[in-house]
Design a protein around this motif. Structure first.
Motif, PDB file in Angstrom:
ATOM      1  N   GLY A   7       0.814  -1.201   0.000  1.00  0.00           N
ATOM      2  CA  GLY A   7       0.000   0.000   0.000  1.00  0.00           C
ATOM      3  C   GLY A   7       0.849   1.252   0.000  1.00  0.00           C
ATOM      4  N   VAL A   8       1.936   1.231   0.753  1.00  0.00           N
ATOM      5  CA  VAL A   8       2.901   2.326   0.773  1.00  0.00           C
ATOM      6  C   VAL A   8       4.265   1.742   0.438  1.00  0.00           C
ATOM      7  N   LEU A   9       4.910   2.287  -0.559  1.00  0.00           N
ATOM      8  CA  LEU A   9       6.225   1.814  -0.984  1.00  0.00           C
ATOM      9  C   LEU A   9       7.256   2.881  -0.663  1.00  0.00           C
ATOM     10  N   VAL A  10       8.254   2.511   0.114  1.00  0.00           N
ATOM     11  CA  VAL A  10       9.316   3.422   0.549  1.00  0.00           C
ATOM     12  C   VAL A  10      10.613   3.017  -0.132  1.00  0.00           C
ATOM     13  N   ASP A  11      11.375   3.986  -0.589  1.00  0.00           N
ATOM     14  CA  ASP A  11      12.678   3.688  -1.189  1.00  0.00           C
ATOM     15  C   ASP A  11      13.637   3.269  -0.079  1.00  0.00           C
ATOM     16  N   GLY A  12      13.936   1.964  -0.007  1.00  0.00           N
ATOM     17  CA  GLY A  12      14.808   1.440   1.037  1.00  0.00           C
ATOM     18  C   GLY A  12      16.238   1.265   0.619  1.00  0.00           C
ATOM     19  N   ARG A  13      16.618   1.749  -0.569  1.00  0.00           N
ATOM     20  CA  ARG A  13      17.990   1.551  -1.045  1.00  0.00           C
ATOM     21  C   ARG A  13      19.053   2.236  -0.188  1.00  0.00           C
ATOM     22  N   PRO A  14      18.729   3.351   0.516  1.00  0.00           N
ATOM     23  CA  PRO A  14      19.745   3.908   1.421  1.00  0.00           C
ATOM     24  C   PRO A  14      20.152   2.979   2.550  1.00  0.00           C
ATOM     25  N   PRO A  91       1.473   0.433  -5.318  1.00  0.00           N
ATOM     26  CA  PRO A  91       1.376   1.230  -4.091  1.00  0.00           C
ATOM     27  C   PRO A  91       0.311   2.311  -4.221  1.00  0.00           C
ATOM     28  N   GLU A  92      -0.166   2.742  -3.090  1.00  0.00           N
ATOM     29  CA  GLU A  92      -1.055   3.896  -3.048  1.00  0.00           C
ATOM     30  C   GLU A  92      -0.275   5.177  -2.783  1.00  0.00           C
ATOM     31  N   LEU A  93       0.973   5.021  -2.351  1.00  0.00           N
ATOM     32  CA  LEU A  93       1.842   6.166  -2.086  1.00  0.00           C
ATOM     33  C   LEU A  93       3.283   5.722  -2.250  1.00  0.00           C
ATOM     34  N   TRP A  94       4.095   6.573  -2.875  1.00  0.00           N
ATOM     35  CA  TRP A  94       5.527   6.310  -3.046  1.00  0.00           C
ATOM     36  C   TRP A  94       6.305   7.373  -2.280  1.00  0.00           C
ATOM     37  N   HIS A  95       7.295   6.945  -1.491  1.00  0.00           N
ATOM     38  CA  HIS A  95       8.119   7.872  -0.721  1.00  0.00           C
ATOM     39  C   HIS A  95       9.561   7.746  -1.182  1.00  0.00           C
ATOM     40  N   ALA A  96      10.055   8.787  -1.838  1.00  0.00           N
ATOM     41  CA  ALA A  96      11.459   8.853  -2.243  1.00  0.00           C
ATOM     42  C   ALA A  96      12.256   9.398  -1.064  1.00  0.00           C
ATOM     43  N   THR A  97      13.031   8.544  -0.397  1.00  0.00           N
ATOM     44  CA  THR A  97      13.673   8.918   0.862  1.00  0.00           C
ATOM     45  C   THR A  97      15.031   9.569   0.697  1.00  0.00           C
ATOM     46  N   PHE A  98      15.636   9.467  -0.510  1.00  0.00           N
ATOM     47  CA  PHE A  98      16.986  10.038  -0.668  1.00  0.00           C
ATOM     48  C   PHE A  98      17.182  10.560  -2.087  1.00  0.00           C
ATOM     49  N   LEU A  99      17.424   9.675  -3.051  1.00  0.00           N
ATOM     50  CA  LEU A  99      17.626  10.075  -4.435  1.00  0.00           C
ATOM     51  C   LEU A  99      16.370   9.727  -5.226  1.00  0.00           C
TER      52      LEU A  99
END
Length: 544
Positions: A7-14, A91-99
């Motif tokens: 439902g929520v996808l977070v950029d976990g690559r950092p 996802p219903e929401l995407w969060h770009a956490t860094f790049l």
């Protein structure tokens, strides 16, 4: 690795590679941990890079998603395949956490976090490739409908340097997991016997270790004090040893490498002071950790970190080693090796209410002294499955109990048993046999109990209060997602939580929000008008 939709996808690559041990990695790890613990997101995923080692200490309850990816330039494949990676997990929401990626699926709500603008402000300290990648990604982040800046300093830079509209920026400090600090059973660093100053920020060029902290420490006329430096790569530690040798500080400076969370908690607890010598930061997590540990804090030129430390830390009055040395000397004099450490002043204890109704009650609510409060707490969340609200309430009550004066009473109202009540508080079971869930519990059972028990104050930690209860009430509003995104909730939940509706918090005598952002959005969503809601960050045990 599972590839089920999130439902929520977070950029976990950092979390992978070197950034996993830096501030950005900690930001993502604590963010995912907090979202998973909240229990409000049924499907939570983190995008990782399949070409790199899986992240260490991946938060429980988060699905790691690793898209199949052909080899090739990162930027090129990101432009071609980035939207597909995101869209594949629905996802219903995407969060770009860094790049941020070059493109995001059209129509998908997304948010981007900007930590700092350091490579743009100090280009000579970074390679051409680093500046190119960071500059492009930063501009892509600025296209997001909502931008999270981790400090007011970063937000101001986005507006003045990149021309971002202030209305799209929200200042939200990074989540910081303070569990290891709070539970540190012993204090000190293995192999360091003498009193010591502590630096935990690593050795990147702008951390100011080689050109600011070490020269300042050399000027400090305190031969009995050691300096402990943590973090950094092997190459960076070798370079620091060369600087230490050139300054004649052998035997007084200790390089420990990376510390575990438990070792960090012990190091903070045993330090005479924590020194943040950075010339520029996006935020400054080490400063928050020092304050949480009650350890004296010294801050150099970094303006974002000085935001945190004003009024509670020692700020250098210049950007040279001599100024930092003076701040370190002041910290040691006020709370160093020869005297009790300077502790951060605790928040003022809430003024308690009287034990009777009428004018005396009103005087107590406004600050009358010498009166006793009887506080009732809607603790139903503590008798059900653990959620973020339950953690919030346990932390708040645990911090409040030691501040209670003799005779002051706190009752936990619940429809079931509570395992290990916070602070040993009394649990008053309220029998509740009718269906209806949370709305019926609050609007009927709590109102009846308030009429019979007549507490001086009823505290409701979960969005809504009983409107018919004839006692003062305080409600905590954690977020307004039920109003901003009604499609995420069932109709009954939207009606139950929406501010201004019959069963919302509009009937409360006071509203307490966990962030100023949420408090303002609550007003915009139709909640308390007039004065701003009271603001107290969750987990700190403050009820103002």
């Amino acid at each position: 690795m599972s590839a089920e939709p999130a439902g929520v996808l977070v950029d976990g690559r950092p979390l992978q590679g070197a950034t996993g041990r830096r501030g950005v990695g900690r930001y993502v790890r604590d963010l995912l941990g907090g979202l998973a613990a909240s229990g409000r997101i049924p499907r939570l995923g983190a995008l990782i890079d399949p070409r790199r080692e899986p992240p260490e200490g991946f938060p429980a309850g988060v699905t790691a998603v690793d898209p199949a990816r052909p080899p090739g330039p990162t930027l090129g494949w990101g432009r071609l395949l980035g939207p597909g990676w995101i869209r594949a997990f629905a996802p219903e929401l995407w969060h770009a956490t860094f790049l941020a990626p070059p493109r995001v699926p059209r129509g998908l709500p997304w948010v981007a976090t900007v930590h700092d603008l350091i490579p743009l402000r100090h280009p000579r300290r970074f390679s051409r490739r680093h500046r190119l990648v960071f500059g492009l990604s930063l501009r892509w982040s600025c296209r997001a409908p909502l931008i999270i800046a981790v400090s007011r300093w970063t937000a101001d830079q986005l507006v003045t340097r990149l021309g971002v509209e202030a209305a799209r920026i929200r200042v939200v400090p990074p989540p910081v997991d303070l569990g290891a600090i709070a539970s540190a059973g012993s204090a000190g660093v293995e192999g360091v016997e003498s009193p010591y100053l502590l630096h935990t920020g690593g050795f990147d060029p702008l951390k100011g270790v080689d050109d600011l902290l070490l020269p300042a420490f050399a000027q400090l006329d305190r031969p009995e004090i050691a300096l402990v430096l943590t973090g950094g790569s092997a190459a960076q530690r070798r370079r620091m040893r060369d600087v230490v040798q050139a300054l004649g500080l052998e035997g007084r400076v200790h390089l420990t490498g990376h510390l575990t969370a438990a070792d960090l908690g012990r190091a903070l607890a045993g330090a005479a002071a924590v020194v943040v010598s950075s010339r520029e930061e996006g935020f400054g997590i080490p400063a928050v950790e020092a304050l949480a540990a009650g350890t004296a804090l010294v801050v150099g030129p970094a303006e974002a970190t000085r935001e945190i430390a004003r009024g509670v830390g020692h700020l250098a009055d210049g950007d040279d080693p001599a100024a930092l040395a003076r701040a370190m000397e002041t910290a040691l004099e006020e709370g160093g090796a020869e005297s009790p450490r300077r502790r951060v002043p605790p928040p003022p204890r809430p003024t308690l209410l009287p034990g009777r109704r009428g004018r005396a009650h009103d005087r107590g609510l406004r600050g009358g002294g010498g009166m006793v409060m009887r506080l009732a707490v809607d603790a139903r969340v503590l008798s059900h499955r653990p959620t973020g609200v339950a953690r919030y309430l346990r932390g708040l009550l645990g911090a409040m109990v030691p501040q209670l004066a003799p005779g002051e009473q706190v009752e936990l109202w619940s429809d079931g048993p509570i395992e290990d009540p916070p602070g040993g508080l009394e649990v008053r079971p309220l029998r509740w046999l009718l269906p209806g869930g949370d709305p019926a519990w609050r609007q009927i059972r709590l109102a009846v109990a308030a009429g019979r028990r007549r507490p001086d104050l009823l505290f409701c930690p979960f969005y809504s209060v009983p409107l018919l209860a004839r006692v003062p009430r305080v409600v905590t509003v954690h977020d307004v997602s039920f109003a901003a995104h009604p499609e995420w909730f069932r109709r009954r939940a939207r009606v139950a939580f929406l501010p201004g509706r019959p069963v919302g918090p509009a009937g409360a005598g006071g509203a307490h929000s966990q962030s100023l952002f949420r408090g303002r959005d609550r007003t915009a969503a139709g909640g308390a008008a007039g004065e701003d809601p009271c603001h107290a960050p969750g987990g700190r045990g403050e009820l103002e």
